[in-house]
Scaffold this motif. Structure first.
Motif, PDB file in Angstrom:
ATOM      1  N   ARG A 170       0.824  -1.346  -0.061  1.00  0.00           N
ATOM      2  CA  ARG A 170       0.130  -0.360   0.186  1.00  0.00           C
ATOM      3  C   ARG A 170       0.987   1.467   0.192  1.00  0.00           C
ATOM      4  O   ARG A 170       0.462   2.376  -0.287  1.00  0.00           O
ATOM      5  N   ALA A 171       2.212   0.866   0.088  1.00  0.00           N
ATOM      6  CA  ALA A 171       2.700   2.708   0.271  1.00  0.00           C
ATOM      7  C   ALA A 171       2.855   3.064  -0.935  1.00  0.00           C
ATOM      8  O   ALA A 171       3.009   2.229  -2.258  1.00  0.00           O
ATOM      9  N   GLY A 172       2.411   4.073  -1.700  1.00  0.00           N
ATOM     10  CA  GLY A 172       2.577   5.119  -2.567  1.00  0.00           C
ATOM     11  C   GLY A 172       1.317   5.046  -3.551  1.00  0.00           C
ATOM     12  O   GLY A 172       0.996   5.503  -4.292  1.00  0.00           O
ATOM     13  N   ARG A 173       0.329   4.040  -2.293  1.00  0.00           N
ATOM     14  CA  ARG A 173      -1.005   3.769  -3.343  1.00  0.00           C
ATOM     15  C   ARG A 173      -2.257   3.867  -2.282  1.00  0.00           C
ATOM     16  O   ARG A 173      -2.428   4.603  -1.618  1.00  0.00           O
ATOM     17  N   VAL A 174      -3.896   3.722  -3.031  1.00  0.00           N
ATOM     18  CA  VAL A 174      -3.919   3.951  -3.102  1.00  0.00           C
ATOM     19  C   VAL A 174      -5.512   3.136  -2.730  1.00  0.00           C
ATOM     20  O   VAL A 174      -5.591   2.129  -3.260  1.00  0.00           O
ATOM     21  N   PHE A 175      -5.582   2.475  -1.706  1.00  0.00           N
ATOM     22  CA  PHE A 175      -6.415   1.349  -1.653  1.00  0.00           C
ATOM     23  C   PHE A 175      -7.583   1.388  -1.567  1.00  0.00           C
ATOM     24  O   PHE A 175      -8.900   1.886  -0.958  1.00  0.00           O
ATOM     25  N   VAL A 176      -8.254   0.613  -2.803  1.00  0.00           N
ATOM     26  CA  VAL A 176      -9.625   0.527  -3.273  1.00  0.00           C
ATOM     27  C   VAL A 176     -10.466  -0.765  -2.313  1.00  0.00           C
ATOM     28  O   VAL A 176     -10.538  -2.115  -2.964  1.00  0.00           O
ATOM     29  N   ASP A 177     -10.447  -0.218  -1.096  1.00  0.00           N
ATOM     30  CA  ASP A 177     -11.385  -1.113  -0.378  1.00  0.00           C
ATOM     31  C   ASP A 177     -12.721  -1.845  -0.355  1.00  0.00           C
ATOM     32  O   ASP A 177     -13.603  -1.044  -0.050  1.00  0.00           O
ATOM     33  N   TRP A 178     -13.059  -2.984  -0.960  1.00  0.00           N
ATOM     34  CA  TRP A 178     -14.000  -2.884  -2.138  1.00  0.00           C
ATOM     35  C   TRP A 178     -15.023  -3.968  -0.653  1.00  0.00           C
ATOM     36  O   TRP A 178     -16.705  -4.497  -1.284  1.00  0.00           O
ATOM     37  N   SER A 179     -14.234  -4.094   0.255  1.00  0.00           N
ATOM     38  CA  SER A 179     -14.616  -5.529   1.111  1.00  0.00           C
ATOM     39  C   SER A 179     -16.020  -4.700   1.746  1.00  0.00           C
ATOM     40  O   SER A 179     -16.934  -5.781   2.608  1.00  0.00           O
ATOM     41  N   GLN A 180     -15.479  -2.930   2.117  1.00  0.00           N
ATOM     42  CA  GLN A 180     -16.957  -2.834   2.774  1.00  0.00           C
ATOM     43  C   GLN A 180     -18.675  -3.704   2.325  1.00  0.00           C
ATOM     44  O   GLN A 180     -19.081  -2.771   3.010  1.00  0.00           O
ATOM     45  N   ASN A 181     -18.127  -3.890   1.142  1.00  0.00           N
ATOM     46  CA  ASN A 181     -19.753  -3.931   0.835  1.00  0.00           C
ATOM     47  C   ASN A 181     -20.246  -5.739   1.661  1.00  0.00           C
ATOM     48  O   ASN A 181     -21.112  -6.093   0.702  1.00  0.00           O
ATOM     49  N   ASN A 182     -19.298  -5.901   2.379  1.00  0.00           N
ATOM     50  CA  ASN A 182     -19.900  -7.389   2.646  1.00  0.00           C
ATOM     51  C   ASN A 182     -20.471  -7.089   3.908  1.00  0.00           C
ATOM     52  O   ASN A 182     -20.990  -6.277   4.567  1.00  0.00           O
ATOM     53  N   SER A 183     -21.841  -8.059   3.832  1.00  0.00           N
ATOM     54  CA  SER A 183     -22.866  -7.885   4.659  1.00  0.00           C
ATOM     55  C   SER A 183     -22.827  -7.859   6.175  1.00  0.00           C
ATOM     56  O   SER A 183     -23.318  -6.640   6.982  1.00  0.00           O
ATOM     57  N   ALA A 184     -21.408  -8.333   6.537  1.00  0.00           N
ATOM     58  CA  ALA A 184     -21.649  -7.848   7.833  1.00  0.00           C
ATOM     59  C   ALA A 184     -21.209  -6.598   8.451  1.00  0.00           C
ATOM     60  O   ALA A 184     -20.496  -6.420   9.051  1.00  0.00           O
TER      61      ALA A 184
END
Length: 294
Positions: A218-232
């Motif tokens: 992740r250094a020097g990059r933007v993490f696109v966190d798709w996992s926020q769409n998990n129902s939990a």
């Protein structure tokens, strides 16, 4: 226990509430008090409550302030008012009764308990049917909200090409959230789409985007966190306060603000600034005409 000299009893829409420790400093670095938090939530309630409606709330509570003990609260607490709206939710741990912040009285009741942060899932009644897609843009070491804006604009192009309308907001910390309202869609389909969108961004901009959670990437990059769409999982609601040295807000934005951003400080807003905004950047986000289909 000694009586609280700052306690006051108020009535909101026929609900009687006892507000306590109003002079308690919740953000020691700035001196921001519990009274200020209650005032903020009362002012933004008309904008905030529609985003909480029908969703089981998870509260991040700071009874003694942000520098003291914090804990997540999902179950309805003992002694809660009988008039609260609640929802039975099935978690991995079993059945749980959670509060739905359905009105101003409930919002102020929760804030009085030290529930500074209000988080909700991407569904309302049924975890298997999501009504929104969320993309969490988290800056890694060496990048800031400026790079998050660049990724957000790239993501917007892909979403528009797929017939979807995204609405940006700050996370209230260092990153950004993009919210896409949807017609009720199977949770797995939403999660799969978000994962593929993140992969598309990474493939086209590998020096700027990462779609895997490992910190070494992740250094020097933007993490696109798709996992926020998990129902939990849950996401900070629009207009929710956030804990930090200073009181932050997960602030809805206009796309023009992202396009014009040159310094991360430009996307940091105080609760007072948010409450005094003359227009809601997310006006219309919940209208059916703006719901997308995957």
């Amino acid at each position: 226990m000694p009586a609280d000299p700052t306690a006051t009893v108020t009535e909101i829409d026929g609900r009687r509430l006892k507000l306590t420790h109003l002079d308690r400093v919740l953000y020691p670095a700035t001196g921001w008090t519990k009274a200020a938090a209650l005032r903020y939530y009362a002012l933004v309630a008309p904008l905030l409550l529609p985003h909480l409606a029908g969703r089981p709330a998870s509260f991040l509570r700071f009874p003694a302030g942000v520098s003291e003990q914090r804990f997540w609260a999902k179950n309805v607490p003992q002694g809660a008012p009988e008039w609260l709206t609640t929802l039975q939710v099935t978690h991995r741990e079993g059945e749980m009764e959670q509060v739905v912040v359905a009105d101003l009285a409930t919002l102020i009741w929760a804030a009085n308990l030290g529930a500074l942060e209000l988080h909700v899932p991407q569904w309302r009644q049924d975890p298997a049917e999501h009504d929104r897609l969320v993309i969490d843009l988290d800056p890694g070491p060496g990048v800031t909200a400026v790079e998050c804006c660049a990724v957000a604009l790239l993501a917007r192009e892909l979403l528009v090409a797929d017939g979807l309308t995204a609405w940006p907001k700050t996370s209230g910390a260092k990153g950004l959230h993009l919210l896409v309202p949807l017609r009720p869609t199977p949770a797995r389909q939403v999660n799969d789409y978000a994962r593929e969108l993140a992969a598309r961004l990474r493939r086209s901009h590998p020096q700027l985007v990462v779609d895997r959670m490992e910190k070494r990437l992740r250094a020097g990059r933007v993490f696109v966190d798709w996992s926020q769409n998990n129902s939990a999982k849950t996401t900070a609601a629009p207009y929710s306060l956030r804990a930090g040295d200073a009181p932050g807000v997960s602030t809805p934005l206009e796309w023009t603000e992202l396009a014009a951003c040159r310094r991360p400080e430009e996307l940091v807003f105080t609760p007072e600034e948010v409450a005094q905004r003359s227009e809601d950047p997310w006006h219309g986000v919940l209208e059916e005409a703006n719901w997308g289909e995957l």
